[in-house]
Write an enzyme that holds these catalytic residues in place. Structure first.
Site, PDB file in Angstrom:
ATOM      1  N   ASP A  52      -0.026   5.332   0.864  1.00  0.00           N
ATOM      2  CA  ASP A  52      -0.997   6.213   1.241  1.00  0.00           C
ATOM      3  C   ASP A  52      -1.467   7.388   0.452  1.00  0.00           C
ATOM      4  O   ASP A  52      -0.713   7.701  -0.760  1.00  0.00           O
ATOM      5  CB  ASP A  52      -0.976   6.857   2.685  1.00  0.00           C
ATOM      6  CG  ASP A  52      -0.642   5.867   3.845  1.00  0.00           C
ATOM      7  OD1 ASP A  52      -1.342   4.645   3.638  1.00  0.00           O
ATOM      8  OD2 ASP A  52       0.068   6.075   4.706  1.00  0.00           O
ATOM      9  N   ARG A  99       7.047   7.570   7.795  1.00  0.00           N
ATOM     10  CA  ARG A  99       6.680   8.913   8.105  1.00  0.00           C
ATOM     11  C   ARG A  99       6.879   9.026   9.679  1.00  0.00           C
ATOM     12  O   ARG A  99       7.310  10.142  10.114  1.00  0.00           O
ATOM     13  CB  ARG A  99       5.221   9.046   7.722  1.00  0.00           C
ATOM     14  CG  ARG A  99       5.075   9.417   6.021  1.00  0.00           C
ATOM     15  CD  ARG A  99       3.732   8.952   5.621  1.00  0.00           C
ATOM     16  NE  ARG A  99       3.018  10.138   6.232  1.00  0.00           N
ATOM     17  CZ  ARG A  99       1.519  10.135   5.930  1.00  0.00           C
ATOM     18  NH1 ARG A  99       1.002   9.189   5.200  1.00  0.00           N
ATOM     19  NH2 ARG A  99       0.967  11.297   6.618  1.00  0.00           N
ATOM     20  N   TYR A 113      12.114   3.093   0.860  1.00  0.00           N
ATOM     21  CA  TYR A 113      11.343   4.369   0.677  1.00  0.00           C
ATOM     22  C   TYR A 113      12.375   5.586   1.017  1.00  0.00           C
ATOM     23  O   TYR A 113      13.269   5.455   1.928  1.00  0.00           O
ATOM     24  CB  TYR A 113      10.242   4.530   1.819  1.00  0.00           C
ATOM     25  CG  TYR A 113       9.156   3.679   1.445  1.00  0.00           C
ATOM     26  CD1 TYR A 113       7.906   4.139   0.645  1.00  0.00           C
ATOM     27  CD2 TYR A 113       8.906   2.485   1.902  1.00  0.00           C
ATOM     28  CE1 TYR A 113       6.666   3.427   0.854  1.00  0.00           C
ATOM     29  CE2 TYR A 113       7.872   1.681   1.750  1.00  0.00           C
ATOM     30  CZ  TYR A 113       6.697   2.217   1.080  1.00  0.00           C
ATOM     31  OH  TYR A 113       5.274   1.469   0.973  1.00  0.00           O
ATOM     32  N   ARG A 134       0.785  -1.190   0.113  1.00  0.00           N
ATOM     33  CA  ARG A 134      -0.049  -0.029  -0.024  1.00  0.00           C
ATOM     34  C   ARG A 134       0.780   1.216   0.108  1.00  0.00           C
ATOM     35  O   ARG A 134       1.930   1.153   0.683  1.00  0.00           O
ATOM     36  CB  ARG A 134      -0.901   0.135   1.290  1.00  0.00           C
ATOM     37  CG  ARG A 134      -1.787  -1.145   1.349  1.00  0.00           C
ATOM     38  CD  ARG A 134      -2.606  -1.073   2.611  1.00  0.00           C
ATOM     39  NE  ARG A 134      -3.614  -2.092   2.900  1.00  0.00           N
ATOM     40  CZ  ARG A 134      -4.803  -1.801   2.474  1.00  0.00           C
ATOM     41  NH1 ARG A 134      -5.336  -0.502   2.249  1.00  0.00           N
ATOM     42  NH2 ARG A 134      -5.990  -2.733   2.353  1.00  0.00           N
TER      43      ARG A 134
END
Length: 253
Positions: free
Chosen positions: A52, A197, A110, A50
């Site tokens: 966001d 995050r 990421y 996933r």
């Protein structure tokens, strides 16, 4: 039945994440619609994970089953002509029957981009996190290194999809600074909801002296989300690289 693996990239600004949603436009829904027109039947994609709402992908992998005879090498151009400009399929190949974009994934990386300046650039507004307060880069980088290794990362995840375990292995969490741009790269064998995050938010807290980099392993042991940093805004986050074995792995290089 063929199993097609595709490599793509997208700007997630206009989408409510990768996953198909009931009432919001997603990357998967948009791509499935375009693939369906090319293949001549409804397509169900399996994505590598996933992302966001507002999060981007420099490199993303998905697979789908089809009986279409269109050569895999022709798929990118055919599908891209039916996609909006913020999604592009880069490559496609016939994958092994048992290949699964999420289940076959070995690790992911990421990157999070912070523009550490008081004056924002309107052309980067949806692609970086503008952060006006001065950041102590050395403390920030030291905090990132403290996340490396195998830990329970429950203290840096948001409530979301349930998982069997919150233990993950972070292979690296590195920060680089070029002028006003800070880029943080986090590679792990898997990620929890909002984990990157929240890691970056904790690094920012450490930069401001709100916690010590050396305290991070102990904070992780508490599994208490309230003790770590905030969840940073989505627009600075990019899925940058995915690792697989075999020919799909070569396609993703």
């Amino acid at each position: 039945m063929r199993n097609i693996a595709i490599r793509l990239r997208y700007d997630g600004s206009e989408y409510h994440g990768w996953q198909v949603q009931k009432n919001d436009v997603s990357v998967a829904e948009t791509l499935e619609r375009a693939l369906g027109k090319v293949c001549g039947h409804a397509v169900k994609l399996t994505g590598c994970g996933r992302t966001d709402a507002g999060v981007h992908a420099l490199s993303y992998c998905a697979n789908f089953k089809t009986e279409s005879s269109i050569p895999a090498e022709r798929l990118p151009l055919a599908v891209n002509s039916r996609l909006p400009g913020d999604i592009a399929v880069l490559r496609a190949m016939d994958a092994p029957e048992d290949f699964n974009a999420i289940g076959s994934c070995i690790k992911k990386e990421y990157v999070y981009k912070i523009m550490n300046t008081r004056i924002r650039d309107p052309f980067l507004q949806r692609r970086v996190c503008f952060y006006p307060a001065p950041l102590d880069f050395e403390r920030l980088a030291a905090a990132g290194a403290a996340f490396e290794g195998t830990h329970d990362f429950a203290a840096v995840r948001s409530v979301g999809t349930e998982t069997k375990t919150t233990v993950r292995t972070v292979h690296w969490c590195r920060a680089e600074r070029q002028g006003e741009l800070i880029t943080i790269a986090v590679c792990a064998d898997g990620f929890l909801y909002n984990m990157v995050r929240a890691i970056v938010g904790t690094m920012v807290y450490a930069s401001h002296g709100k916690l010590e980099p050396g305290d991070i392993p102990a904070l992780l042991e508490t599994r208490d989300r309230r003790l770590t940093g905030p969840t940073m805004p989505p627009q600075g986050l990019y899925l940058s690289r995915i690792w697989y074995g075999g020919e799909v792995g070569k396609m993703m290089e």
